[in-house]
Design a protein around this motif. Sequence first.
Motif, PDB file in Angstrom:
ATOM      1  N   UNK A  95       0.837  -1.186   0.000  1.00  0.00           N
ATOM      2  CA  UNK A  95       0.000   0.000   0.000  1.00  0.00           C
ATOM      3  C   UNK A  95       0.878   1.245   0.000  1.00  0.00           C
ATOM      4  N   UNK A  96       0.236   2.413   0.000  1.00  0.00           N
ATOM      5  CA  UNK A  96       0.988   3.655   0.058  1.00  0.00           C
ATOM      6  C   UNK A  96       1.699   3.746   1.399  1.00  0.00           C
ATOM      7  N   UNK A  97       2.684   4.629   1.473  1.00  0.00           N
ATOM      8  CA  UNK A  97       3.493   4.772   2.679  1.00  0.00           C
ATOM      9  C   UNK A  97       2.605   5.055   3.875  1.00  0.00           C
ATOM     10  N   UNK A  98       2.758   4.316   5.014  1.00  0.00           N
ATOM     11  CA  UNK A  98       1.920   4.533   6.174  1.00  0.00           C
ATOM     12  C   UNK A  98       2.100   5.930   6.753  1.00  0.00           C
ATOM     13  N   UNK A  99       1.000   6.479   7.253  1.00  0.00           N
ATOM     14  CA  UNK A  99       1.056   7.793   7.880  1.00  0.00           C
ATOM     15  C   UNK A  99       1.280   7.670   9.379  1.00  0.00           C
ATOM     16  N   UNK A 100       1.151   8.797  10.099  1.00  0.00           N
ATOM     17  CA  UNK A 100       1.393   8.795  11.542  1.00  0.00           C
ATOM     18  C   UNK A 100       0.514   7.809  12.298  1.00  0.00           C
ATOM     19  N   UNK A 101      -0.700   7.609  11.833  1.00  0.00           N
ATOM     20  CA  UNK A 101      -1.598   6.678  12.522  1.00  0.00           C
ATOM     21  C   UNK A 101      -1.030   5.261  12.486  1.00  0.00           C
ATOM     22  N   UNK A 102      -0.498   4.847  11.338  1.00  0.00           N
ATOM     23  CA  UNK A 102       0.109   3.534  11.236  1.00  0.00           C
ATOM     24  C   UNK A 102       1.378   3.442  12.087  1.00  0.00           C
ATOM     25  N   UNK A 103       2.130   4.521  12.151  1.00  0.00           N
ATOM     26  CA  UNK A 103       3.345   4.539  12.961  1.00  0.00           C
ATOM     27  C   UNK A 103       3.010   4.275  14.423  1.00  0.00           C
ATOM     28  N   UNK A 104       1.948   4.879  14.916  1.00  0.00           N
ATOM     29  CA  UNK A 104       1.534   4.656  16.309  1.00  0.00           C
ATOM     30  C   UNK A 104       1.120   3.213  16.525  1.00  0.00           C
ATOM     31  N   UNK A 105       0.452   2.636  15.539  1.00  0.00           N
ATOM     32  CA  UNK A 105       0.034   1.240  15.646  1.00  0.00           C
ATOM     33  C   UNK A 105       1.224   0.307  15.723  1.00  0.00           C
ATOM     34  N   UNK A 106       2.290   0.647  15.017  1.00  0.00           N
ATOM     35  CA  UNK A 106       3.471  -0.213  15.026  1.00  0.00           C
ATOM     36  C   UNK A 106       4.199  -0.151  16.361  1.00  0.00           C
ATOM     37  N   UNK A 107       4.145   0.987  17.030  1.00  0.00           N
ATOM     38  CA  UNK A 107       4.825   1.136  18.318  1.00  0.00           C
ATOM     39  C   UNK A 107       4.097   0.357  19.407  1.00  0.00           C
ATOM     40  N   UNK A 108       2.810   0.557  19.534  1.00  0.00           N
ATOM     41  CA  UNK A 108       2.024  -0.137  20.568  1.00  0.00           C
ATOM     42  C   UNK A 108       0.555  -0.107  20.178  1.00  0.00           C
ATOM     43  N   UNK A 109      -0.103  -1.241  20.317  1.00  0.00           N
ATOM     44  CA  UNK A 109      -1.523  -1.330  19.979  1.00  0.00           C
ATOM     45  C   UNK A 109      -2.150  -2.474  20.776  1.00  0.00           C
ATOM     46  N   UNK A 110      -3.461  -2.520  20.737  1.00  0.00           N
ATOM     47  CA  UNK A 110      -4.187  -3.619  21.353  1.00  0.00           C
ATOM     48  C   UNK A 110      -4.358  -4.735  20.337  1.00  0.00           C
ATOM     49  N   UNK A 111      -4.039  -5.941  20.735  1.00  0.00           N
ATOM     50  CA  UNK A 111      -4.294  -7.140  19.933  1.00  0.00           C
ATOM     51  C   UNK A 111      -5.290  -7.975  20.730  1.00  0.00           C
ATOM     52  N   UNK A 112      -6.552  -7.784  20.475  1.00  0.00           N
ATOM     53  CA  UNK A 112      -7.664  -8.451  21.172  1.00  0.00           C
ATOM     54  C   UNK A 112      -7.746  -7.994  22.619  1.00  0.00           C
ATOM     55  N   UNK A 113      -6.896  -8.521  23.515  1.00  0.00           N
ATOM     56  CA  UNK A 113      -6.935  -8.069  24.909  1.00  0.00           C
ATOM     57  C   UNK A 113      -5.542  -7.901  25.502  1.00  0.00           C
ATOM     58  N   UNK A 114      -4.503  -7.890  24.644  1.00  0.00           N
ATOM     59  CA  UNK A 114      -3.139  -7.764  25.146  1.00  0.00           C
ATOM     60  C   UNK A 114      -2.361  -6.767  24.303  1.00  0.00           C
ATOM     61  N   UNK A 115      -1.174  -6.403  24.773  1.00  0.00           N
ATOM     62  CA  UNK A 115      -0.368  -5.399  24.097  1.00  0.00           C
ATOM     63  C   UNK A 115       0.411  -6.017  22.942  1.00  0.00           C
ATOM     64  N   UNK A 116       0.445  -5.300  21.820  1.00  0.00           N
ATOM     65  CA  UNK A 116       1.201  -5.723  20.639  1.00  0.00           C
ATOM     66  C   UNK A 116       2.039  -4.554  20.154  1.00  0.00           C
ATOM     67  N   UNK A 117       2.872  -4.799  19.145  1.00  0.00           N
ATOM     68  CA  UNK A 117       3.705  -3.753  18.597  1.00  0.00           C
ATOM     69  C   UNK A 117       5.141  -3.843  19.094  1.00  0.00           C
ATOM     70  N   UNK A 118       5.951  -2.862  18.699  1.00  0.00           N
ATOM     71  CA  UNK A 118       7.373  -2.882  19.033  1.00  0.00           C
ATOM     72  C   UNK A 118       7.621  -2.958  20.539  1.00  0.00           C
ATOM     73  N   UNK A 119       6.844  -2.195  21.317  1.00  0.00           N
ATOM     74  CA  UNK A 119       7.028  -2.192  22.771  1.00  0.00           C
ATOM     75  C   UNK A 119       6.735  -3.569  23.368  1.00  0.00           C
ATOM     76  N   UNK A 120       5.715  -4.231  22.851  1.00  0.00           N
ATOM     77  CA  UNK A 120       5.336  -5.547  23.366  1.00  0.00           C
ATOM     78  C   UNK A 120       6.377  -6.603  23.025  1.00  0.00           C
ATOM     79  N   UNK A 121       6.950  -6.518  21.826  1.00  0.00           N
ATOM     80  CA  UNK A 121       7.986  -7.478  21.431  1.00  0.00           C
ATOM     81  C   UNK A 121       9.236  -7.302  22.287  1.00  0.00           C
ATOM     82  N   UNK A 122       9.619  -6.043  22.526  1.00  0.00           N
ATOM     83  CA  UNK A 122      10.772  -5.781  23.397  1.00  0.00           C
ATOM     84  C   UNK A 122      10.520  -6.281  24.821  1.00  0.00           C
TER      85      UNK A 122
END
Length: 224
Positions: free
Chosen positions: A97-124
């Motif tokens: 797709x087209x280059x992700x905007x700020x909203x996608x960037x926030x999702x990559x850092x930390x987001x909810x995956x059903x009921x737990x934390x996902x994203x870069x912070x969760x992997x670390x």
Amino acid sequence: MREGPDIARIASLVGDPARANMLNALMGGTALTASELALEAGVSLPTASSHLSKLMEGGLLTLASQGRHRYYGLASAQVAGMIEAIIGVAEAVGPKRVRPGPRDAAMRVARVCYDHLAGEQAVMMLDRLFDRKLLLREDNEIRLSSAGASHFSALGIEIQAKARRPVCRACLDWSVRRSHLAGTLGAAILDKIIAEKWACREKDSRAVVFSPRGRQEFKRVFLA
């Protein structure tokens, strides 16, 4: 006819664009009405109702009634894990797709995956829990160590074993392509983050946004 699980049936349920959008909308862990899901899918309410009936029959959704309202949610953490894994495959091999905007960037850092934390912070966080021997890898499974049980108890994080739901489970993160922590422990950690007001859910999004103080506390508790 081959014996075993009917993969094609589940794939056909998830593969429809409207139903896929509905399932993705429910990945935030919030139950939604048929009208809300119709908006997410970009279809009329009668069409949405037909799709929802098929997802219910397929065992992918649950339905709860409260007063005059009926709310749909994902049937289980297993279903959520399947959706997250499909998102990962789509990110890896699907059309770009087209280059992700700020909203996608926030999702990559930390987001909810059903009921737990996902994203870069969760992997670390999962990496550090392994490094500190609070969680242990055993074959393809994750186990809470005795030191880990004491550690989380001291933090006030309640860990409850539930039927058909493990305490710890690896969930493949679509944005990092590595695992983050799911299971009842993963859910309890997210509850702790929200309760302590270290972070909050971004409106109309799965993104989790940490405050400056919350970022420091999360780092001190889970990434040190």
